[in-house]
Design a protein around this motif. Sequence first.
Motif, PDB file in Angstrom:
ATOM      1  N   ALA A 138      28.368 -23.324 -37.608  1.00  0.00           N
ATOM      2  CA  ALA A 138      28.102 -21.787 -37.525  1.00  0.00           C
ATOM      3  C   ALA A 138      28.117 -21.252 -38.960  1.00  0.00           C
ATOM      4  CB  ALA A 138      29.411 -21.076 -36.712  1.00  0.00           C
ATOM      5  N   VAL A 187      26.203 -14.695 -34.879  1.00  0.00           N
ATOM      6  CA  VAL A 187      27.519 -15.220 -35.704  1.00  0.00           C
ATOM      7  C   VAL A 187      28.673 -13.994 -35.465  1.00  0.00           C
ATOM      8  CG1 VAL A 187      28.314 -16.031 -37.856  1.00  0.00           C
ATOM      9  CG2 VAL A 187      26.007 -16.183 -37.562  1.00  0.00           C
ATOM     10  N   ASP A 195      22.902 -19.617 -31.051  1.00  0.00           N
ATOM     11  CA  ASP A 195      24.094 -18.900 -30.550  1.00  0.00           C
ATOM     12  C   ASP A 195      25.166 -20.114 -31.179  1.00  0.00           C
ATOM     13  OD1 ASP A 195      26.433 -18.218 -29.143  1.00  0.00           O
ATOM     14  OD2 ASP A 195      26.216 -19.361 -27.511  1.00  0.00           O
ATOM     15  N   THR A 196      26.231 -19.740 -32.093  1.00  0.00           N
ATOM     16  CA  THR A 196      27.020 -20.602 -32.940  1.00  0.00           C
ATOM     17  C   THR A 196      28.376 -20.485 -32.440  1.00  0.00           C
ATOM     18  OG1 THR A 196      27.578 -18.926 -34.431  1.00  0.00           O
ATOM     19  CG2 THR A 196      25.545 -20.284 -34.691  1.00  0.00           C
ATOM     20  N   ILE A 206      25.666 -25.691 -31.703  1.00  0.00           N
ATOM     21  CA  ILE A 206      24.662 -24.623 -31.812  1.00  0.00           C
ATOM     22  C   ILE A 206      23.716 -24.816 -30.642  1.00  0.00           C
ATOM     23  CG2 ILE A 206      22.563 -23.670 -33.046  1.00  0.00           C
ATOM     24  CD1 ILE A 206      24.122 -24.457 -35.440  1.00  0.00           C
ATOM     25  N   SER A 225      20.431 -16.149 -36.456  1.00  0.00           N
ATOM     26  CA  SER A 225      21.808 -16.858 -36.094  1.00  0.00           C
ATOM     27  C   SER A 225      22.726 -15.514 -35.416  1.00  0.00           C
ATOM     28  CB  SER A 225      22.432 -17.641 -37.195  1.00  0.00           C
ATOM     29  OG  SER A 225      22.715 -16.591 -38.002  1.00  0.00           O
ATOM     30  N   LYS A 253      28.791 -13.520 -28.100  1.00  0.00           N
ATOM     31  CA  LYS A 253      27.456 -14.219 -28.408  1.00  0.00           C
ATOM     32  C   LYS A 253      26.812 -14.873 -27.349  1.00  0.00           C
ATOM     33  CE  LYS A 253      29.752 -16.433 -31.533  1.00  0.00           C
ATOM     34  NZ  LYS A 253      31.038 -16.048 -31.349  1.00  0.00           N
TER      35      LYS A 253
END
Length: 458
Positions: A290, A223, A271-272, A255, A221, A230
């Motif tokens: 996320a 974050v 990608d959060t 996401i 992830s 990001k």
Amino acid sequence: MRDDSDTIFAQATPPGRAAIAVIRISGSRAFAVPALFGCALPMPGRFQVAQLVDSDGGKLDEALILAMKGPKSSTGEDIVEIHAHGSMAVTAAIMRRLGEADGLRPAGPGEFTHRMFANGKIDLLGAEALADLIDAETDRQRLQAWRQRDGVLHRPVDGWREALVRLAAQLEAVIDFADEELPADIEARIHADTRALADAMGAVLDDDHEGERVRAGVTVSLVGPVNAGKSTLLNRLAGRDVAIVSSQAGTTRDIVSVRIDLDGVPVTLLDTAGLRDTDDVIEAEGVRRARNAAREADAALLVIDASTPGWRDELAQLRDLAGPSQAVLLTKRDRLDADVAAGVTAELTGITGAGCLVSLESDENGGDLEHVLDLLRGMVVPANRPETQSIITRARHRHALARAVEALRAADELDLGSAPELAAEEYRRAADSLGRLTGQVDVEELLDSIFSSFCIGK
């Protein structure tokens, strides 16, 4: 419920328009199939060109027919293959004619391989390896599947089972001395051999789960707070625009995932949404997701804007949020002068021991992106470990082997002079655990789950 006495058929090649379509038939009635299409059965092991006709006598196709006599066939049964032109009309007509014939039925997922297993043509590890080969996305997955298919785990398991047989034979001598004083050298030798066997299995378990990572892939992830870069990073790693990039905070709401090949390990990047307090209901849901992704992913890359004065506090909060496997990426180095950037890099190294400061906006030579890939490798690809070292590729393997080690450790703790029967039970438990690895013991409950993962016709 499946009846293994049925003759089964399936298209072994992908459906749709193609140059060639292969239809497989396996079972006791397979050799009668060519007659359904008005042609003769070829000699076993030989191809034969044949004119296929439909049920009305009309020309259906010109095809190659192959016959293989059981038990010297892949399934251990009589097999016929029809290699027809890959016209959807041709394959549909062949499949329809087979479905109308008495004693034939369509195969279920993995049923051909199930029959290979049932007829001793493949063991459970081999069946799993075949499934892994079919699913392989990377060269490393392909090579690992072939190593498993060639017996990289089966061979040591066989050796361990033989060692257990020898231990059982020694234990018989102990039981023979039940009414006498046990010779010290016999008990010492059994304990030493037991510990050596448990240590050998334990060494295989100590592999950082590399095989499972290669087989199943790893989720990472991305974050961090809003506008840290990001989504830009995701697009750079993917090599295309998959996430919307904007200077407006809170652009990413849900996401976005991308799968990449990192040194042969499939990595899914998430990608959060940027982490912040918000009154926007939709963005707040994205932030909640996320946070969950940071905790539940296999690893987390903490992405923070180094040009903001609060980056140290943001880093501390993110490190508490993410799981144990994490790395730090400070972005927007281009907004810092050289001396400040050098200081930030030194400070980051002191805080985390691993991390880097990069610019994602102006990286003409790709050097910064390579630094990011190095960070990911550090989390995903086991360091200083040969690709051929790990021989466990599934959680099932690990569980069975751990149970065997546990049983051997328990046997080693026993006083063989007073409780040899208890030790014998532990050795039996270890042998059963190893038998489950290869499918020799108590595997019925595994078969449906394993073979259902295969495509129809395999």
